[in-house]
Write an enzyme that holds these catalytic residues in place. Structure first.
Site, PDB file in Angstrom:
ATOM      1  N   GLU A  15       8.945  38.846  -1.285  1.00 45.25           N
ATOM      2  CA  GLU A  15       8.864  37.676  -0.402  1.00 45.25           C
ATOM      3  C   GLU A  15       9.900  36.617  -0.822  1.00 45.25           C
ATOM      4  O   GLU A  15       9.609  35.452  -1.015  1.00 45.25           O
ATOM      5  CB  GLU A  15       7.456  37.058  -0.359  1.00 45.25           C
ATOM      6  N   GLU A  62       6.182  24.582  -4.181  1.00 44.15           N
ATOM      7  CA  GLU A  62       6.527  25.964  -3.845  1.00 44.15           C
ATOM      8  C   GLU A  62       7.989  26.155  -3.436  1.00 44.15           C
ATOM      9  O   GLU A  62       8.599  27.183  -3.756  1.00 44.15           O
ATOM     10  CB  GLU A  62       5.607  26.479  -2.720  1.00 44.15           C
ATOM     11  N   ARG A  97      -0.869  20.874  -2.043  1.00 39.70           N
ATOM     12  CA  ARG A  97      -0.842  19.681  -2.908  1.00 39.70           C
ATOM     13  C   ARG A  97      -0.345  18.439  -2.171  1.00 39.70           C
ATOM     14  O   ARG A  97      -0.860  17.340  -2.361  1.00 39.70           O
ATOM     15  CB  ARG A  97       0.081  19.938  -4.103  1.00 39.70           C
TER      16      ARG A  97
END
Ligand code: UD1
Ligand code: UDP
Length: 387
Positions: A123, A137, A216
């Protein structure tokens, strides 16, 4: 003389990584002549990870067991990094495989670099281009890319993003996303729901809005405002129920319990086992989420998705019309949900099933790409989305 199997160390730590790496574990274990696959978990997640390990019958050889209640990014990073050294030195893998964009992903890639073992990134190449969205991320994924030797890009778009960053074309394989492999293993036409609240919601015959949140950058007021919007929907629409399997993160739980207290037709549940969750999605009317994985799964099931973010690293289903970015503002979320409930033409347009992310054979392509990388097989054909 027969070559010895390639020693692959597969490392993950959270629920979505486990779901998406399970097909890769299966594919490599199904080719025991070519691969010796060892699974290690950081256990950045605990119960939510164990649910997936149990479902796919994966018993890790090493479990770093790092999760702590309310852990910080510093703690996750340092505990995982320290724990990995011994595993890498003991297993001495030919390749380390990581997945996605979590702090486990980046940390494992860094650890492998420290002992000069090649990294394969499953990914790879998803980008928003924004440093803090999603946080952390986007940067985890970019840092992992710098440390990666073999990139498994799920889509042609992800491949193009890697090329723009100077990644050599020869090191990129377009595989499709393994989440579709996993999804196809668990979605069944007649599903049984074991949690009484979920069974009750499905049996009620109401239109179900399936909700998940955890990002988050949405902690605090953004989450509160999304929950207020959904509460308004429930008050305004008696034929609608909300099913919300609440992430274990205490920041998410406290907010959800506070805003939905006393609200009608809201079913708050513990995180569901993957099979049950996927089948619940298949039985839902709309999905409202800030998750990454749901943006890939729901379109494959023909479910409109309202994404609680301003940007996404998964533009393919937005382009296909099944996913809409709605941010976290109360009025905007309320209006977007209401329109989907009230306007059948809009709903039908968004509910066309599309599979831009995979065809269920991504893990096989990852396996073939690894064989190619190690000089043991031809280069596999890239995945091309048909719609
Ligand atoms: C993590 C990942 C995120 C991924 C998400 C998937 C990072 C920084 N974040 O976010 O990229 O999208 O997982 O869900 O890598 N907890 C439990 N039990 C569990 C799991 C979590 O109690 O099984 C609680 C703990 O209090 C833990 C907290 O949730 O401290 C946060 O977990 P953490 O992995 O740090 O962050 P997530 O928000 O889950
Ligand atoms: N999921 C699950 N049970 C739940 C909620 C989600 O099995 O109660 C699955 C979902 O189908 C998807 C993955 O978990 O495959 C998404 O995880 P999450 O939203 O935590 O992480 P993200 O995809 O945003 O990284």
């Amino acid at each position: 003389m027969k070559e010895r199997p390639i020693r692959a160390l597969i490392v993950f730590g959270t629920r979505p990584e486990a779901i998406k790496m399970a097909p890769v574990v299966q594919a490599l274990r199904g080719a025991a002549d070519d691969f010796e696959a060892t699974v290690t978990v950081t256990a950045q997640h605990r119960e939510m990870l164990d649910q997936v390990l149990g479902l796919f019958d994966i018993v890790p050889a090493y479990d770093l067991d790092i999760m702590q209640e309310g852990q910080s990014l510093f703690e996750v990073t340092s505990r995982a990094l320290t724990g990995l050294e011994g595993v890498l030195r003991e297993v001495k893998p030919d390749i380390v495989l990581v997945h996605g964009d979590t702090t486990t992903t980046f940390t494992v890639a860094l650890a492998a670099f420290y002992v000069k073992i090649p990294v394969g990134h499953v990914e790879a190449g998803l980008r928003t281009g924004e440093k803090y969205a999603p946080f952390p991320e986007e940067i985890n994924r970019r840092l992992a890319a710098v440390l990666t030797d073999i990139h498994f890009a799920p889509t042609a778009g992800a491949r193009a993003a890697l090329l723009r960053e100077g990644v050599p074309s020869a090191s990129i394989y377009v595989t499709g996303n393994t989440v579709i492999d996993a999804l196809r293993q668990v979605v069944r036409p007649r599903s049984v729901f074991h949690k009484p609240e979920v069974a009750a919601a499905v049996a009620s015959g109401r239109r179900l809005i399936l909700v998940t949140t955890h990002r988050r950058e949405n902690w605090g007021e953004p989450l509160d405002s999304v929950y207020r919007a959904l509460r308004r929907v429930l008050v305004a629409c008696p034929d609608v129920a909300v099913v919300f399997p609440v992430h274990k993160n205490p920041r998410v739980r406290q907010a959800a319990e506070a805003v939905f207290a006393g609200c009608p037709r809201i079913y708050l549940t513990e995180p569901l086992p993957y099979g049950e969750f996927a089948n619940l999605m298949a039985n839902s009317f709309i999905v409202v989420t800030d998750s990454g994985g749901l943006q890939e799964e729901a379109p494959a099931l023909g479910k409109p998705v309202l994404v609680l973010r301003e940007v996404t690293e998964r533009p393919e289903a937005v382009d296909a019309g099944t996913v809409m970015l709605v941010g976290t503002g109360e009025d905007r979320v309320f209006t977007a949900v209401k329109r989907l409930l009230d306007e059948p033409a809009l709903y039908e347009r968004m509910a066309a099933a599309v599979n831009p992310y995979g065809d269920g054979r991504a893990a096989e392509r990852v396996k073939a790409a690894l064989l190619h990388y190690f000089g043991r097989g031809p280069r596999p054909a890239d995945f091309y989305a048909v719609n």
